[in-house]
Design an enzyme around this catalytic site. Sequence first.
Site, PDB file in Angstrom:
ATOM      1  N   ASN A  16       0.867  -1.177   0.000  1.00 14.67           N
ATOM      2  CA  ASN A  16       0.000   0.000   0.000  1.00 14.67           C
ATOM      3  C   ASN A  16       0.903   1.225   0.000  1.00 14.67           C
ATOM      4  O   ASN A  16       1.524   1.541   1.008  1.00 14.67           O
ATOM      5  CB  ASN A  16      -0.903  -0.025   1.247  1.00 14.67           C
ATOM      6  N   TRP A  17       0.961   1.880  -1.133  1.00 15.90           N
ATOM      7  CA  TRP A  17       1.893   3.015  -1.276  1.00 15.90           C
ATOM      8  C   TRP A  17       1.400   4.277  -0.569  1.00 15.90           C
ATOM      9  O   TRP A  17       2.156   5.240  -0.440  1.00 15.90           O
ATOM     10  CB  TRP A  17       2.113   3.334  -2.758  1.00 15.90           C
ATOM     11  N   LYS A  18       0.123   4.295  -0.215  1.00 17.45           N
ATOM     12  CA  LYS A  18      -0.466   5.498   0.414  1.00 17.45           C
ATOM     13  C   LYS A  18      -0.200   6.723  -0.480  1.00 17.45           C
ATOM     14  O   LYS A  18      -0.233   6.581  -1.712  1.00 17.45           O
ATOM     15  CB  LYS A  18       0.065   5.658   1.842  1.00 17.45           C
ATOM     16  N   HIS A 108      -9.366   1.407   5.065  1.00 12.54           N
ATOM     17  CA  HIS A 108      -8.071   1.544   5.735  1.00 12.54           C
ATOM     18  C   HIS A 108      -8.251   2.467   6.942  1.00 12.54           C
ATOM     19  O   HIS A 108      -9.035   3.421   6.894  1.00 12.54           O
ATOM     20  CB  HIS A 108      -7.027   2.114   4.766  1.00 12.54           C
ATOM     21  N   GLU A 110      -6.591   4.811   7.993  1.00 17.29           N
ATOM     22  CA  GLU A 110      -6.356   6.235   7.715  1.00 17.29           C
ATOM     23  C   GLU A 110      -7.587   6.879   7.079  1.00 17.29           C
ATOM     24  O   GLU A 110      -7.857   8.063   7.278  1.00 17.29           O
ATOM     25  CB  GLU A 110      -5.106   6.391   6.834  1.00 17.29           C
ATOM     26  N   GLU A 178      -5.142  -4.978  10.474  1.00 13.55           N
ATOM     27  CA  GLU A 178      -4.097  -3.971  10.669  1.00 13.55           C
ATOM     28  C   GLU A 178      -4.338  -3.245  11.995  1.00 13.55           C
ATOM     29  O   GLU A 178      -5.130  -2.283  12.037  1.00 13.55           O
ATOM     30  CB  GLU A 178      -4.125  -2.943   9.535  1.00 13.55           C
ATOM     31  N   GLY A 184       2.893   2.029  10.885  1.00 13.03           N
ATOM     32  CA  GLY A 184       3.879   3.105  10.808  1.00 13.03           C
ATOM     33  C   GLY A 184       4.641   3.344  12.102  1.00 13.03           C
ATOM     34  O   GLY A 184       5.369   4.324  12.222  1.00 13.03           O
ATOM     35  N   SER A 224       3.708  -2.418  10.239  1.00 16.00           N
ATOM     36  CA  SER A 224       5.159  -2.532  10.445  1.00 16.00           C
ATOM     37  C   SER A 224       5.719  -3.889  10.003  1.00 16.00           C
ATOM     38  O   SER A 224       6.619  -4.437  10.648  1.00 16.00           O
ATOM     39  CB  SER A 224       5.520  -2.229  11.911  1.00 16.00           C
ATOM     40  N   GLY A 245       3.050  -1.234   4.262  1.00 16.63           N
ATOM     41  CA  GLY A 245       3.066   0.206   3.989  1.00 16.63           C
ATOM     42  C   GLY A 245       4.472   0.680   3.678  1.00 16.63           C
ATOM     43  O   GLY A 245       4.980   0.481   2.573  1.00 16.63           O
ATOM     44  N   GLY A 246       5.130   1.263   4.672  1.00 13.10           N
ATOM     45  CA  GLY A 246       6.453   1.872   4.475  1.00 13.10           C
ATOM     46  C   GLY A 246       7.448   0.984   3.745  1.00 13.10           C
ATOM     47  O   GLY A 246       8.125   1.443   2.809  1.00 13.10           O
TER      48      GLY A 246
HETATM   49  P1  13P Z   1       3.279   0.183   7.677  1.00 13.86           P
HETATM   50  O1  13P Z   1       3.739  -1.087   7.029  1.00 13.86           O
HETATM   51  O2  13P Z   1       4.030   1.398   7.241  1.00 13.86           O
HETATM   52  O3  13P Z   1       3.168   0.039   9.161  1.00 13.86           O
HETATM   53  O4  13P Z   1       1.765   0.452   7.146  1.00 13.86           O
HETATM   54  C1  13P Z   1       0.859  -0.584   7.163  1.00 13.86           C
HETATM   55  C2  13P Z   1      -0.356  -0.177   6.404  1.00 13.86           C
HETATM   56  O5  13P Z   1      -1.058   0.752   6.794  1.00 13.86           O
HETATM   57  C3  13P Z   1      -0.659  -0.903   5.167  1.00 13.86           C
HETATM   58  O6  13P Z   1      -1.944  -0.621   4.715  1.00 13.86           O
END
Ligand code: 13P
Length: 267
Positions: A16-18, A108, A110, A178, A184, A224, A245-246
Site C-alpha cells: 500500500n503506497w499510500k 483503511h 487512515e 491492521e 507506521g 510494520s 506500507g512503508g
Molecule cells: P506500515 O507497514 O508502514 O506500518 O503500514 C501498514 C499499512 O497501513 C498498510 O496498509
Amino acid sequence: MTAQTAAGRTPLIAGNWKLNLDHLQAIAFVQKLAWTLKDARHDFGAVEVAVFPPFTDLRSVQTLVSSDDLPIRFGGQDCSEHDSGAYTGEISAAFLAALDCRYVIVGHSERRQYHGETDEQLAGKIAAAHRHGVVPVLCVGETAEDLETHGPSAVPVAQLRAALAGVVAGQEIVVAYEPVWAIGSGQAATSDQAQQVCAALRATLVEVLGEEASAATRILYGGSVKAANVAGFMAQPDIDGALVGGASLQLEEFASIVRYQKHVGTV
Ligand code: 13P
C-alpha cells in the site's frame, strides 16, 4: 515447492503506497520490482504480488503491466460507494475495473480516521466493488485505546461483521487485519497476537459466510511488516499474506518480503 499456505490459499503480498510515488516514479518502481522478482517468478510462482498506487498512477501501471505482461497485480486505495454522479473527488469501482484493477482497499484506518468513514459506508463500498468485479481488501483493526478497553479481537470482529452486511458466500473478499497501533510505528504485533485476532476473524467469516467461503478467504496482516518479521506472520495458520506500507516503498526490502519463504527458520 509451491508457496501455498497449509490451507491451500495463495499468499498475497501487497504494497500500500499510500500518498507516495507519482506516475513516473510508479513506472520506474514497478519496472525495477518486476526485474528484481524475475527469479522469484520461478521459485515463488504461487505468491501473488500486488501494489496499491495513488489513483493518478493507475493508468501508467496498467499500461506497463499489460504491455510487459508482468506478474504484478494492482488496485486502488479506495473507491466510492456510488457508481457515478455528483460526487466531486470520488473514484468509482467501475473506473478501477476499467483499468484492470483486481483489488481495491476499503476501510483503511487512515480513511476511517481522517475521512470519518463509517462501517455502513464501507459496506456500500464493498458492494460497489463487487458490482464491478473488483475484489475488496477490507481493513479492520483496533486502536491502542480499543485494545486497552475491549481486548484484542472485539473491535476488528465488529468491523468485519458490519462490513459483511451485504456480502454473500461466493463473493471474493480479502480481509486485512491492521492494528492501528502497529501501523507506521515500527512496533509490529507479535505473530501470536496477530494469529489470535486472525483466528477470530476467520471464525466470524464461518459464522457469516459459511465454512467453505471462510476457508477460501485470505486474511492478511499489516502493521510494520518488514523482511525481518514477515516469515513469522506467514507461518501462522490463519495469516495468508501481508499488507505492507512503508517497507513496500523500498525495493529490496519489499522484494525480500515477497521472498519470505527464503527466510523461514530465521525467525
Ligand atoms: P506500515 O507497514 O508502514 O506500518 O503500514 C501498514 C499499512 O497501513 C498498510 O496498509
